[in-house]
Write a protein that holds these residues in place. Structure first.
Motif, PDB file in Angstrom:
ATOM      1  N   PRO A  37       0.782  -1.226   0.000  1.00 32.72           N
ATOM      2  CA  PRO A  37       0.000   0.000   0.000  1.00 32.72           C
ATOM      3  C   PRO A  37       0.814   1.277   0.000  1.00 32.72           C
ATOM      4  O   PRO A  37       0.331   2.310  -0.416  1.00 32.72           O
ATOM      5  N   ASP A  38       2.058   1.240   0.451  1.00 33.43           N
ATOM      6  CA  ASP A  38       2.832   2.477   0.504  1.00 33.43           C
ATOM      7  C   ASP A  38       3.620   2.745  -0.767  1.00 33.43           C
ATOM      8  O   ASP A  38       4.419   3.673  -0.825  1.00 33.43           O
ATOM      9  N   TYR A  94      -1.740  -5.587   8.049  1.00 30.75           N
ATOM     10  CA  TYR A  94      -1.154  -4.259   7.915  1.00 30.75           C
ATOM     11  C   TYR A  94       0.247  -4.359   7.315  1.00 30.75           C
ATOM     12  O   TYR A  94       0.924  -5.379   7.443  1.00 30.75           O
ATOM     13  N   ASP A  95       0.669  -3.258   6.704  1.00 30.34           N
ATOM     14  CA  ASP A  95       2.031  -3.094   6.203  1.00 30.34           C
ATOM     15  C   ASP A  95       2.774  -2.240   7.227  1.00 30.34           C
ATOM     16  O   ASP A  95       2.365  -1.107   7.507  1.00 30.34           O
ATOM     17  N   ASP A  97       5.166   0.266   8.800  1.00 31.97           N
ATOM     18  CA  ASP A  97       5.911   1.457   8.385  1.00 31.97           C
ATOM     19  C   ASP A  97       6.679   1.972   9.586  1.00 31.97           C
ATOM     20  O   ASP A  97       6.115   2.115  10.673  1.00 31.97           O
ATOM     21  N   ASN A 102       1.073   2.496  10.377  1.00 28.44           N
ATOM     22  CA  ASN A 102       1.013   1.311   9.530  1.00 28.44           C
ATOM     23  C   ASN A 102      -0.132   1.423   8.538  1.00 28.44           C
ATOM     24  O   ASN A 102      -1.185   1.964   8.851  1.00 28.44           O
ATOM     25  N   ASP A 103       0.080   0.892   7.328  1.00 32.77           N
ATOM     26  CA  ASP A 103      -0.928   0.936   6.277  1.00 32.77           C
ATOM     27  C   ASP A 103      -1.789  -0.317   6.315  1.00 32.77           C
ATOM     28  O   ASP A 103      -1.274  -1.436   6.389  1.00 32.77           O
TER      29      ASP A 103
END
Length: 149
Positions: A37-38, A94-95, A97, A102-103
């Motif tokens: 996502p980022d 979640y991704d 970060d 978090n994304d």
């Protein structure tokens, strides 16, 4: 694509209700095809697991730089079998970060209000106890209800 609004990858989940211990064992086995996502091209995923409305949640380890992470982690939720139909299993991916929040990548909810494969998986865990039930599920792109803290 099944119960999902847009394809966010898939998760292999195991469920087993252990009658002697009165626990629901939730296994986060692995995910495939997770988007980043980022925008850096490779996610650093982890999964938050909660059995609502009970308090408390668990979290997997972070799998750095992996759109196809293998978690192989199990979490136990103490609950009477007769109470499980009133609960919802909530998983959120979640991704991680480092420098910002978090994304969100995707989610999965299992309950008696689910449909299709999600409902069958939940019912298998409730009706065929002391047996591990593994099933792949597509992740939803929407973040349902209040997020776990």
């Amino acid at each position: 694509m099944g119960d999902c609004d847009s394809y966010q990858g898939r998760i292999l989940l195991s469920l087993k209700y252990v009658t002697t211990r009165r626990v629901l064992v939730v296994g986060v086995v692995r995910c495939v095809d997770l988007p980043a996502p980022d925008g850096n091209g490779v996610p650093d995923p982890f999964v938050k697991v909660q059995l609502r409305p009970a308090p408390g949640q668990f979290r997997t380890a972070i799998c750095w730089k992996s759109p196809n992470p293998k978690f192989n982690e199990e979490f136990c939720f103490r609950c009477r079998r007769s109470e499980l139909p009133r609960h919802t299993l909530d998983l959120r991916i979640y991704d991680k970060d480092i420098s910002k929040s978090n994304d969100f990548i995707g989610s999965l909810q299992l309950s008696i209000d689910s449909h299709g494969a999600r409902l069958r998986h939940w019912f298998d865990a409730l009706n065929y106890v002391d047996t591990r039930h593994d099933r792949w599920h597509e992740l939803s792109a929407t973040l349902p209800g209040p997020p776990p803290s």
